[in-house]
Design a protein around this motif. Structure first.
Motif, PDB file in Angstrom:
ATOM      1  N   GLN A  47      58.726   1.683 -49.370  1.00 59.17           N
ATOM      2  CA  GLN A  47      58.528   2.704 -50.405  1.00 59.17           C
ATOM      3  C   GLN A  47      59.535   3.841 -50.258  1.00 59.17           C
ATOM      4  N   LEU A  48      59.798   4.235 -49.012  1.00 61.66           N
ATOM      5  CA  LEU A  48      60.758   5.317 -48.778  1.00 61.66           C
ATOM      6  C   LEU A  48      62.157   4.907 -49.232  1.00 61.66           C
ATOM      7  N   VAL A  49      62.549   3.684 -48.896  1.00 57.21           N
ATOM      8  CA  VAL A  49      63.854   3.179 -49.335  1.00 57.21           C
ATOM      9  C   VAL A  49      63.911   3.132 -50.866  1.00 57.21           C
ATOM     10  N   GLY A  82      64.364  -5.121 -54.602  1.00 61.27           N
ATOM     11  CA  GLY A  82      65.303  -5.369 -53.512  1.00 61.27           C
ATOM     12  C   GLY A  82      65.001  -4.574 -52.263  1.00 61.27           C
ATOM     13  N   SER A  83      64.595  -3.317 -52.419  1.00 60.34           N
ATOM     14  CA  SER A  83      64.309  -2.483 -51.249  1.00 60.34           C
ATOM     15  C   SER A  83      63.144  -3.050 -50.448  1.00 60.34           C
ATOM     16  N   SER A  84      62.111  -3.498 -51.145  1.00 61.58           N
ATOM     17  CA  SER A  84      60.946  -4.085 -50.473  1.00 61.58           C
ATOM     18  C   SER A  84      61.318  -5.379 -49.758  1.00 61.58           C
ATOM     19  N   ILE A 115      62.119  -8.573 -44.695  1.00 64.19           N
ATOM     20  CA  ILE A 115      62.944  -9.548 -43.961  1.00 64.19           C
ATOM     21  C   ILE A 115      63.306  -9.010 -42.577  1.00 64.19           C
ATOM     22  N   LEU A 116      63.788  -7.770 -42.542  1.00 66.61           N
ATOM     23  CA  LEU A 116      64.170  -7.165 -41.269  1.00 66.61           C
ATOM     24  C   LEU A 116      62.961  -6.994 -40.350  1.00 66.61           C
TER      25      LEU A 116
END
Length: 449
Positions: free
Chosen positions: A179-181, A206-208, A213-214
């Motif tokens: 959410q922050l990203v 995309g941010s989520s 993944i990371l």
């Protein structure tokens, strides 16, 4: 203060200590998530417009729709891992996890292939009730979003595994980070790029995806290294054990989506895209009740599994009492928010949108009833007594759509919300009665399944 908090967190049964730590850390993270969510609403509306924002809300609600296609694997895996840990038989957990990832990958590829094959021939603007004067081509947006959903569909399995090992706060870390990203990315768009629903979808999805993944790669190298999936451990013969209860969870998930997550689409079809924004604002304001309550009860699912497997009914009974008290406190907070709702809308949104007082009241009642129902559903899910829940939710979802359409046409958004409340109230009564029978060891026939 630090010493007092530490003393409180380390007091009680081992199971209780784990739950309190999860809740404490999750509350800290969810506080940030709530702030981000509230900041995103006006920021996103100003970046595009209320009509496009209503479309975004409707499209993003598809996340819940597609999640059911795991055929109950996520919840079935969660219960199987928690039960294996409770009885100290963890030898097959890695095999269960690896097989689950393999099956979900196959399903997600199938979903995207089917969607890609037929979507081009559908009039999506008509399906989403988009006026052609809006000049929006929804098809490429949907194609990107469904691709994202299929990837998320596989990767979200990490949440079930985290929950099963009673580390649910990690899910909150992942959510908060994504959410922050997303917030930072949208803010950058507002500074340098003209409003675009297409870019909004790319950035938010995309941010989520990048974060999960990371996070998965990191967890399988550290905390969950013992359970790290590998193609070597894929064994489709063990799938039947996961689906033994997972199949019922799948049906429940399907009808839960019909019951809970079709409201955006019903509002869109009956009243138009801008009405979805009108629906979402009070929903987001009052959903703090269900959201905070979910934070608290999330660790209890697997804890109930553990306690029931070890015949610790006293622990279950005492904690249900505490959770009911928490529900009451949060509901009282909801009433206070309702009293000051007009002022809160003005401070929060600062737009021309006027939220009717009856809609705010209907939303308050809805989240109160929904939260009470959720409490008892978590217990039933944890102990694996879901047959009655299965029948009840099928009947409830079947009646919900015609009731929502009928009340929606007569009373607008308030009618649609009220239809949900009526259904959940009836379900709450049934599930509360079933819990009482199970905890007093008097459940028989359908009440014990």
């Amino acid at each position: 203060m630090q010493a007092i908090i530490y003393k409180y967190l380390e007091k009680g049964h081992t199971r209780t200590i784990q739950i309190k730590k999860n809740i404490f850390i999750t509350f800290l993270l969810k506080g940030g998530s709530v702030l981000i969510t509230f900041l995103l609403v006006p920021l996103t509306i100003n970046y595009i417009n209320p009509v496009q924002y209503g479309l975004w809300l409707t499209i993003s609600s598809m996340i819940y729709w597609i999640s059911v296609f795991d055929i109950g694997i996520g919840n079935g895996l969660k219960n199987e891992i928690a039960y294996s840990i409770a009885i100290k038989d963890e030898g097959h957990i890695k095999k269960y996890i690896s097989t689950s990832y393999a099956v979900l990958t196959i399903i997600s590829l199938g979903i995207f292939t089917i969607f890609f094959s037929i979507s081009y021939y559908l009039d999506w603007n008509k399906i989403f009730n988009i006026s052609y004067k809006e000049n929006i081509n929804i098809y490429p947006i949907l194609l990107i979003f469904v691709g994202y959903l299929c990837l998320q569909f596989v990767l979200q399995l990490i949440d079930a595994i985290i929950s099963a090992v009673q580390k649910v706060f990690i899910s909150s870390v992942i959510l908060f980070t994504s959410q922050l990203v997303g917030l930072i990315s949208i803010y950058i768009l507002t500074l340098f790029v003209p409003g675009s629903l297409y870019l909004l979808v790319v950035v938010m999805a995309g941010s989520s995806l990048v974060v999960i993944i990371l996070a998965s790669l990191y967890l399988y190298k550290t905390n969950l290294k013992a359970y790290s999936p590998s193609y070597k451990y894929v064994d489709f013969t063990c799938l039947s054990k996961i689906l033994n209860i997972g199949g019922s969870f799948f049906i429940i998930q399907v009808f839960s989506i019909i019951l809970v997550h079709t409201n955006n689409f019903l509002v869109l079809k009956i009243l138009g895209p801008e009405a979805v924004t009108m629906y979402y604002i009070p929903f987001r304001l009052f959903s703090f009740i269900s959201m905070l309550f979910t934070i608290i009860i999330m660790p209890y699912w697997s804890a109930f599994t553990n306690a029931y497997a070890t015949k610790d009914l006293f622990w279950i009974k005492e904690n249900i009492k505490k959770l009911r008290l928490v529900w009451l406190i949060l509901s009282m907070g909801g009433i206070i928010v309702f009293i000051f709702s007009d002022l809160l809308y003005k401070l929060w949104i600062s737009s021309e949108l006027k939220i009717p007082i009856y809609l705010s009241l209907a939303m308050l009642l809805y989240v109160m009833v929904y939260s009470w129902q959720t409490l008892h559903v978590y217990f039933l899910n944890g102990v694996g007594k879901i047959r009655l829940q299965l029948y009840t939710i099928i009947i409830g979802a079947t009646f919900n759509i015609p009731l929502s359409v009928c009340l929606g046409k007569k009373y607008g958004i308030t009618g649609i919300v009220s239809a949900n409340t009526i259904i959940f109230l009836l379900m709450s009564i049934i599930f509360t009665f079933q819990y009482t029978k199970i905890i007093n060891e008097k459940s028989t026939k359908i009440w014990d399944k």
